[in-house]
Motif scaffolding. Structure first.
Motif: not given
Length: 734
Positions: A290-319
């Motif tokens: 919920e927090t990350l979705d709200k963060l992405v929408r906040l930043i997208e509201g500041q952009l001109d036709q841009g989209s944002c994503t958040v990716m997490l590094l898994n515990a294996d440190g490789a994927t």
């Protein structure tokens, strides 16, 4: 040139307004011209002040002026013994009311929101406190000055247009207006102002309704500017601030409109508020998704036709695993799950691998996107900028990315936004990681607690057994202690009784001896009386009786004094009056009472007291304690020989910590070191039978440490004197 101000002239400006008026601002502007401002809110108050005050001019609210004839205006003029001009102020000026105002004798008729600086100038000019600006030859005046409006419009750095009131049709625009809306001058002057707005404003109200309400308030003088969302020719929303000034000629009703683009200011406020809301979510432990979705929408509201994503590094440190991307295609986000990071793993995988920001302005031609170029083309992605989310310098949590469907490079604002977003994402993900770690610790801790609980249960059983034994021993010890306390009390009581008996034995024994002797002499006298009493025998009996009476009376007085002393051993606070007093007054009364006896002994009594020290305590017991110390010096310090230069000094000063230090010192014989530890014991004295009962210092110690709540300390050097220090709180304990 300003005419000189005369003290005889009226110098008060009276303001009679029913609603709030900025009298303070007017007062500041008129003060340097020696005018005062007085404000009232009722007509009767204005009339009364006009009768008794030195009023030079009145600002009168039409709402207070009375009925249609505005009769308060002439009444104010009649109430003054000098000509009194009245400026009528109207909240809704109109021609009909203006006519009535001048018929009522008003000197001026103005809107109530007339600017304060203009009002001050109008008052000063009318009262001739300042002179009008001179007309210089060859210089234009406002009446003769003509300026080409189109030329002035074209040179303005702001977006300005000229609009016809009623139809809202645009008549003229400048270059900045054309740039703001992305339209040509020909296109703009063939439309009206409302066509530059969306059908509805962000709050859902129709733009036409909002504009008409705001325009009406502008015309009535209630507001000077308002906000309105408008549209660029590309359809992009523009948050605008409009300032309008009516321009009326004989032929046209026009409106001068200045438009300011406040989109950046709005976006900055939204970003600030959004950050605060996100930090509150993180603080209260909202779910990470919920927090990350709200963060992405906040930043997208500041952009001109841009989209944002958040990716997490898994515990294996490789994927990697997708965490948020509400505006991105779901199939694309799912396809990212499990992809490896590496030196050429798109923008996000490469940023996590390098631990640095990766900017790809052209996805289709950048080698970093070679493995995923077809997927990006399928979804229309052309640019991607990614920044790693770091817990610390070496620990990668994930990445924050911005996508565009056109080739482009980031601006400074884009870099600032992605940095802020990465920082917030790092706080949220870091908190989640810590919560997971704490949960693991809790689970491990529960196992440790269970094992430890079993050990403690076993130890508890052993301790209970030992406790039973200790309880029995404690009961025995308590019984022994109670017995010892009882014996100590009996011993103390015995010592007290012995001391009382010892002290009272001598005067009572002497009295009994005398009484017994006189009883025998009385029997002999009775016998002589029967056989014939001689005058000489009677005279001898009377002499003996007188001597016996003197001995008995002296000894009984001694016994009574001893009993009174015994009663003072336990100072009863209930019998003493508590009060607030000045220490110097108490000391002065005490020294006056003992001055005679001190002088008889050839001694000097020295006072060194800060007279105005105030105390909230018990003056009676304090006086008794100080008197006992003085008597102790007289009896013990100066008893052996006559001191030509002996002295007793009483000093007092504030210790600065809520205490008062009182010191009584003498230059007498002092106290032997072996006696010093026992001076506060009851009945201890080095002059037993010589006028001392051994109770004075004991009583003093009880008073100081008990009722007065202080401490007493003694110091002595044999042959040089003794000193007692009393440390007393300013406010005695209750």
């Amino acid at each position: 040139m300003m005419p000189p101000f005369s003290a005889d002239q009226p110098h008060t400006i009276l303001i009679a307004v029913s609603t709030g008026y900025d009298a303070a601002a007017l007062r500041r502007m008129l003060a340097r011209h020696h005018f005062e401002v007085h404000a009232v809110s009722r007509g009767d108050e204005a009339l009364a002040f006009a009768r008794h005050g030195q009023v030079a001019l009145v600002l009168l609210d039409v709402a207070l002026a009375g009925s249609a004839s505005l009769e308060l205006c002439p009444r104010l003029q009649q109430a003054s013994d000098k000509p009194l001009p009245v400026f009528l102020l109207s909240s809704n000026p109109n021609d009909e009311e203006r006519t009535r105002a001048y018929e009522a004798g008003a000197a001026a008729y103005l809107p109530i929101n007339f600017p304060v600086d203009d009002m001050a100038e109008k008052i000063l000019l009318y009262l001739q406190a300042i002179s009008p600006a001179p007309v210089l030859a060859g210089m234009p005046t406002m009446a003769t000055l003509e300026v080409n409006y189109h030329t002035m419009l074209a040179g303005s750095p702001d977006a300005i247009l000229l609009m016809q009131r009623g139809s809202n049709r645009i008549l003229d625009v400048n270059r900045r207006t054309r740039q703001l809306f992305g339209m040509t001058e020909t296109e703009l002057i063939q439309t009206n102002l409302l066509s530059l707005c969306p059908p509805a404003q962000p709050d859902g109200q129709p733009s036409e309704h909002v504009f008409s309400v705001d325009l009406e308030q502008i015309m009535s003088g209630e507001i000077q500017l308002f906000e309105l969302e408008m549209r660029h020719s590309s359809g992009r929303a523009i948050a605008c601030e409009l300032r309008m000034v009516p321009l009326t000629t004989q032929e046209h009703r026009l409106m001068h409109v200045r438009i300011v683009d406040v989109t950046a200011r709005k976006l900055a406020a939204e970003l600030r508020d959004g950050k605060n809301a996100l930090l509150e979510m993180i603080a209260r432990g909202a779910p990470l998704q919920e927090t990350l979705d709200k963060l992405v929408r906040l930043i997208e509201g500041q952009l001109d036709q841009g989209s944002c994503t958040v990716m997490l590094l898994n515990a294996d440190g490789a994927t990697v695993q997708s965490a948020a991307g509400p505006s991105m295609p779901s199939d694309y986000m799912n396809a990212l799950n499990g992809l490896p990071i590496g030196p050429a793993a798109g923008s996000c995988g490469t940023a996590m691998y390098r631990k640095e920001t990766v900017i790809v302005s052209d996805i289709l031609n950048d080698p970093l996107w070679a493995p995923y170029r077809n997927a990006a083309a399928h979804y229309g992605l052309r640019a991607c900028w990614s920044m790693p989310i770091l817990l610390d310098q070496d620990t990668v949590l994930g990445s924050f990315a911005m996508y565009y469907r056109e080739e482009r490079s980031p601006t400074e604002e884009d870099r600032r936004l992605i940095h802020a977003a990465t920082h917030l994402a790092g706080i949220a993900i870091g908190r989640m990681r810590r919560e997971e770690e704490l949960q693991r610790h809790r689970e491990h801790l529960e196992e440790l607690v269970a094992a430890r609980t079993a050990e403690l249960q076993h130890a508890k059983e052993d301790a209970e057994h030992v406790n039973e034994e200790l309880s029995t021993a404690l009961d025995n010890l308590s019984m022994t202690q109670e017995e010892l306390v009882r014996r100590d009390k009996l011993a103390a009581l015995g010592a007290l009784v012995a001391g009382v008996a010892h002290e009272l034995n001598t005067p009572i024994g002497n009295s009994l001896t005398m009484a017994s002797s006189m009883s025998e002499r009385t029997a002999a006298l009775r016998h002589d009386l029967e056989s014939g009493l001689r005058r000489s025998v009677l005279q001898a009996y009377l002499d003996e009786a007188s001597a016996a009476d003197e001995v008995v009376l002296r000894n009984l007085n001694r016994a009574a004094a001893l009993v009174a002393g015994f009663k003072r051993i336990a100072v009863e606070g209930g019998n003493s009056q508590r009060s607030q007093f000045v220490l110097g007054d108490v000391v002065a009364g005490l020294l006056q009472s003992v001055q005679g006896e001190v002088r008889q002994r050839g001694l000097e009594l020295i006072e060194d007291v800060e007279h105005w020290l105030e105390m909230d305590s018990y003056p009676g017991p304090l006086t008794q304690a100080l008197q006992n110390l003085i008597e102790n010096s007289l009896v013990h310090g100066f008893a052996e020989r006559h001191y030509d230069r002996g002295s007793i000094t009483l000093s007092a000063h504030d210790s600065g910590n809520g205490e008062i230090a009182i010191i009584l010192s003498d230059t007498g014989t002092g106290i032997a070191p072996e006696h010093l530890p026992r001076i506060y014991d009851p009945f201890f004295t080095t002059r037993l039978g010589a006028g001392s009962s051994g109770l004075g210092l004991y009583i003093t110690h009880n008073i100081v440490t008990g009722m007065l709540g202080g401490r007493i300390e003694a110091a002595s050097t044999p042959g040089q004197g003794t000193s007692f220090m009393l440390r007393l709180p300013r406010v005695a304990p209750l």
